[in-house]
Scaffold this motif. Structure first.
Motif, mmCIF file in Angstrom:
data_model
loop_
_atom_site.group_PDB
_atom_site.id
_atom_site.type_symbol
_atom_site.label_atom_id
_atom_site.label_comp_id
_atom_site.label_asym_id
_atom_site.label_seq_id
_atom_site.Cartn_x
_atom_site.Cartn_y
_atom_site.Cartn_z
ATOM 1 N N VAL A 4 46.466 -17.517 2.887
ATOM 2 C CA VAL A 4 47.459 -17.018 2.176
ATOM 3 C C VAL A 4 47.479 -16.085 3.672
ATOM 4 O O VAL A 4 48.478 -14.921 3.803
ATOM 5 N N ASN A 5 45.920 -15.623 4.584
ATOM 6 C CA ASN A 5 46.839 -14.621 5.669
ATOM 7 C C ASN A 5 47.083 -15.293 6.685
ATOM 8 O O ASN A 5 45.620 -14.302 8.045
ATOM 9 N N LEU A 6 47.192 -15.987 6.543
ATOM 10 C CA LEU A 6 47.957 -17.009 8.192
ATOM 11 C C LEU A 6 48.374 -16.131 9.655
ATOM 12 O O LEU A 6 48.386 -16.229 10.231
ATOM 13 N N PHE A 7 49.609 -15.268 9.072
ATOM 14 C CA PHE A 7 50.852 -14.149 9.407
ATOM 15 C C PHE A 7 50.110 -12.971 9.816
ATOM 16 O O PHE A 7 50.826 -12.038 10.468
ATOM 17 N N ASN A 8 48.715 -12.932 8.927
ATOM 18 C CA ASN A 8 48.374 -11.719 9.364
ATOM 19 C C ASN A 8 48.799 -10.627 10.605
ATOM 20 O O ASN A 8 48.981 -9.797 11.373
ATOM 21 N N LEU A 9 47.379 -11.955 11.352
ATOM 22 C CA LEU A 9 47.165 -11.419 12.450
ATOM 23 C C LEU A 9 48.033 -11.269 13.310
ATOM 24 O O LEU A 9 48.858 -10.807 14.419
ATOM 25 N N LEU A 10 49.247 -12.335 13.268
ATOM 26 C CA LEU A 10 50.597 -12.265 13.747
ATOM 27 C C LEU A 10 51.701 -10.684 13.455
ATOM 28 O O LEU A 10 53.253 -10.859 14.175
ATOM 29 N N SER A 12 53.094 -6.888 11.551
ATOM 30 C CA SER A 12 52.360 -5.574 12.075
ATOM 31 C C SER A 12 51.099 -5.252 11.820
ATOM 32 O O SER A 12 51.160 -4.025 12.756
ATOM 33 N N ARG A 13 50.212 -5.649 11.075
ATOM 34 C CA ARG A 13 49.517 -5.360 10.495
ATOM 35 C C ARG A 13 48.184 -5.000 11.510
ATOM 36 O O ARG A 13 47.430 -4.723 11.881
ATOM 37 N N ALA A 14 48.550 -6.296 12.234
ATOM 38 C CA ALA A 14 47.621 -6.170 13.940
ATOM 39 C C ALA A 14 47.723 -5.605 15.222
ATOM 40 O O ALA A 14 46.831 -5.660 15.727
ATOM 41 N N GLY A 15 48.723 -4.799 15.115
ATOM 42 C CA GLY A 15 48.872 -3.687 15.689
ATOM 43 C C GLY A 15 48.703 -4.100 17.309
ATOM 44 O O GLY A 15 49.859 -5.344 17.448
ATOM 45 N N ALA A 16 47.813 -3.603 18.422
ATOM 46 C CA ALA A 16 48.112 -4.050 19.261
ATOM 47 C C ALA A 16 47.489 -4.449 19.612
ATOM 48 O O ALA A 16 48.388 -5.740 20.844
ATOM 49 N N LEU A 17 47.057 -5.879 18.644
ATOM 50 C CA LEU A 17 46.131 -6.782 19.356
ATOM 51 C C LEU A 17 47.834 -8.502 18.797
ATOM 52 O O LEU A 17 47.195 -9.684 18.868
ATOM 53 N N GLN A 18 48.445 -8.157 18.709
ATOM 54 C CA GLN A 18 49.384 -8.856 17.915
ATOM 55 C C GLN A 18 49.798 -10.207 18.433
ATOM 56 O O GLN A 18 49.282 -11.084 18.780
ATOM 57 N N ARG A 19 50.148 -9.239 20.261
ATOM 58 C CA ARG A 19 50.631 -10.159 20.767
ATOM 59 C C ARG A 19 49.471 -11.443 21.618
ATOM 60 O O ARG A 19 49.685 -12.061 22.114
ATOM 61 N N HIS A 20 48.857 -10.486 21.503
ATOM 62 C CA HIS A 20 46.788 -10.901 22.503
ATOM 63 C C HIS A 20 46.253 -12.488 21.388
ATOM 64 O O HIS A 20 46.393 -13.091 21.606
ATOM 65 N N TYR A 21 46.535 -12.377 20.019
ATOM 66 C CA TYR A 21 46.223 -13.527 19.817
ATOM 67 C C TYR A 21 47.001 -14.079 19.469
ATOM 68 O O TYR A 21 47.311 -15.205 19.844
ATOM 69 N N ALA A 59 43.806 -6.033 26.123
ATOM 70 C CA ALA A 59 43.186 -6.038 24.747
ATOM 71 C C ALA A 59 41.752 -5.024 24.675
ATOM 72 O O ALA A 59 41.319 -4.475 23.907
ATOM 73 N N MET A 60 41.114 -5.304 25.286
ATOM 74 C CA MET A 60 39.700 -4.613 25.476
ATOM 75 C C MET A 60 39.871 -3.467 26.058
ATOM 76 O O MET A 60 38.652 -2.637 24.883
ATOM 77 N N THR A 61 40.430 -2.856 26.184
ATOM 78 C CA THR A 61 41.249 -1.197 26.327
ATOM 79 C C THR A 61 41.419 -0.788 25.469
ATOM 80 O O THR A 61 41.488 0.393 25.075
ATOM 81 N N THR A 62 41.952 -1.824 24.201
ATOM 82 C CA THR A 62 43.245 -0.520 23.554
ATOM 83 C C THR A 62 42.430 -0.889 21.990
ATOM 84 O O THR A 62 41.914 -1.633 22.097
ATOM 85 N N ILE A 89 36.915 -12.052 17.954
ATOM 86 C CA ILE A 89 38.705 -13.079 17.793
ATOM 87 C C ILE A 89 38.683 -14.027 17.334
ATOM 88 O O ILE A 89 38.743 -14.795 16.576
ATOM 89 N N LEU A 90 37.395 -14.896 18.054
ATOM 90 C CA LEU A 90 37.427 -16.539 17.444
ATOM 91 C C LEU A 90 36.749 -16.579 15.730
ATOM 92 O O LEU A 90 37.014 -16.997 14.998
ATOM 93 N N ARG A 91 36.278 -15.207 15.650
ATOM 94 C CA ARG A 91 35.935 -15.138 14.072
ATOM 95 C C ARG A 91 37.493 -15.088 13.513
ATOM 96 O O ARG A 91 37.172 -15.505 12.429
ATOM 97 N N ARG A 92 37.655 -14.086 13.691
ATOM 98 C CA ARG A 92 39.306 -13.485 13.402
ATOM 99 C C ARG A 92 40.642 -14.171 13.058
ATOM 100 O O ARG A 92 41.072 -14.207 12.088
ATOM 101 N N LEU A 93 40.858 -15.305 13.626
ATOM 102 C CA LEU A 93 41.262 -16.540 14.093
ATOM 103 C C LEU A 93 40.836 -17.749 12.994
ATOM 104 O O LEU A 93 41.601 -18.317 12.514
ATOM 105 N N VAL A 94 39.138 -18.039 13.315
ATOM 106 C CA VAL A 94 39.178 -19.044 11.336
ATOM 107 C C VAL A 94 39.237 -18.424 10.504
ATOM 108 O O VAL A 94 39.429 -18.640 9.293
#
Length: 472
Positions: A4-10, A12-21, A59-62, A89-94
């Motif tokens: 269900v949450n597969l595309f949440n990280l990609l 707009s909810r992911a904010g500034a980290l979207q492209r880094h994910y 990504a570390m400073t944002t 980040i790895l736990r979030r992807l899992v």
């Protein structure tokens, strides 16, 4: 089913980290694509750390504003420790479902990409690399599969692979067509000359130009279409071949014989229909390609001619320049200024004023002269006309041709006819007329189809039938 949450990280909810994910997932996918032994957790963490200390250092400073939802898991760690941040980040992807963990008997932890992640990440990488679809080689492969003459030839395998290849070809052509339309819509927007030139000579040629050029030259679909369709049509008329393909497909695909027979018919009809209907699609691609070139060049010409913008902007610019000249004390425009275009003055003449309508002269037809023919020429024309009428195909003439084969019998099998009855081009015409007039009400015979293998008649093979005299 996808998590269900597969595309949440990609999203707009992911904010500034979207492209880094997305970048981290593509890096992990590159590692796992051809890895034979699996990815350990340490290898994945090292790859994420390499990204965070390199191109993804921001990504570390944002601050991950909008990236964390307390209902989804642990909060982000401090951005100072890159190892902890990579683990988070790895736990979030899992948690989102992009990755899975697997622990071995020796407590070694491996990171696995699910099957759907492989498919989605391959599509994302193709979009990122912006590569055109390679579909021309697939049509060549389908041609080689279906026309193979090797001893270990498998018609079921060749048909299924050719079906997939032709399907990819048609899909690639539709994608090419849609991309041409997208680029046409893009150049219609207001863009500077430099951007239009880049789209014309760089972006468009790199994405679509090579595929379009190959489509119209070396890898044209007409090179292979005729052979593929001819082979499949031969298979359609051969019941033994269709049964053998269906049996082999049923064994390979775990289908019932009836389902396999339906699949074989569907594959053959799909390939023939798609290849025969490619011409309108190719014409549409040509039209859109020409439309793109015309639209792009027209916009470039307009931008170069109207460098100051539209008419309103040019008029305001002209007024500012004239005001500046007036402020400098100039009473007349400069000598290099273009002169005003004045229309040519035409003097009135006798046709400028209204004239009354004039009555037309009465129509005088030219005399009809009937040519006189020489009697010898009349006889020649009459003989040629009678010869043409004698060669015309009529039911009575067809009945006389077929009647010579009965020889007192009521019915005769097509294989019992003389071997030279339908030889040559004229014989082929008589065979066509014999079959076509088989149900005509003015002939005294009819055709009865028979089961069995096709019979060779002259230069063609036809399904067996027999000629039967009708009752008087």
């Amino acid at each position: 089913m996808l998590p269900v949450n597969l595309f949440n990280l990609l999203s707009s909810r992911a904010g500034a980290l979207q492209r880094h994910y997305a970048a981290i997932l593509l890096r992990i996918y590159d590692l796992a694509e051809f890895n034979r032994f699996g990815l350990t957790r340490e290898v994945v963490i090292a790859e994420i750390v390499d990204y965070l200390t390199g191109e993804g250092s921001e990504a570390m400073t944002t601050p991950p504003a909008g990236d964390f939802d307390s209902a989804e898991g642990e909060p982000p760690p401090p951005t100072g420790d890159v190892q902890e941040y990579a683990g988070w980040i790895l736990r979030r992807l899992v948690e989102a479902g992009w990755l899975e963990r697997e622990q071995q008997a020796d407590y070694t932890e491996f990171v696995i990409l699910p099957d759907y992640a492989f498919t989605l990440l391959e599509a994302m990488r193709a979009i990122q690399q912006n590569k055109p679809r390679e579909y021309t080689g697939q049509l060549y492969a389908a041609h080689q599969l279906l026309t193979s003459q090797s001893d270990d030839f498998s018609p079921a395998l060749a048909l299924t692979q050719a079906y997939e290849n032709v399907r990819q070809v048609v899909r690639g052509l539709n994608e090419l067509n849609q991309n041409i339309r997208r680029y046409t819509e893009r150049v219609t927007r207001d863009r500077p000359v430099a951007e239009l030139l880049r789209l014309q000579y760089e972006d468009y040629s790199q994405v679509l130009g090579h595929a379009y050029h190959a489509l119209k030259t070396s890898d044209h679909v007409s090179r292979y279409r005729r052979d593929i369709i001819a082979r499949l049509q031969v298979w359609q008329l051969d019941n033994d071949t269709l049964s053998r393909i269906a049996d082999e497909l049923a064994t390979q695909g775990r289908l019932t014989p009836a389902q396999a027979a339906d699949e074989v018919r569907h594959y053959i009809q799909f390939i023939i229909h798609q290849l025969e209907s490619l011409d309108p699609l190719l014409e549409e691609i040509d039209r859109r390609h020409a439309q793109y070139l015309r639209t792009s060049l027209r916009h470039i010409r307009y931008q170069l001619v109207s460098a100051d913008g539209n008419f309103k902007d040019r008029l305001a610019s002209l007024a500012r320049h004239l005001a500046a000249l007036q402020g400098e004390g100039e009473k007349y425009p400069p000598a290099e200024m273009p002169v005003f275009q004045t229309p040519r003055v035409r003097h009135p003449d006798r046709d400028s004023l209204y004239t009354l309508p004039r009555r037309r002269a009465p129509f005088a037809p030219a005399p009809v002269i009937r040519p006189l023919l020489d009697p010898a020429e009349v006889m020649t024309l009459r003989a040629a006309t009678l010869q043409e009428m004698g060669q015309a195909i009529t039911p009575a003439r067809i009945q006389r041709f077929v009647g010579q084969f009965f020889n007192g019998h009521r019915a005769i099998h097509i294989a019992s006819l003389p071997p030279d009855a339908f030889d040559g081009e004229e014989g082929l015409s008589w065979l066509i007329y014999t079959i076509a007039y088989g149900n005509h009400p003015e002939v005294n015979y009819e055709l009865e189809p028979l089961p069995g293998e096709p019979v060779a008649l002259g230069t063609v093979r036809v399904k067996p039938f027999r000629l039967v005299k009708r009752d008087a």
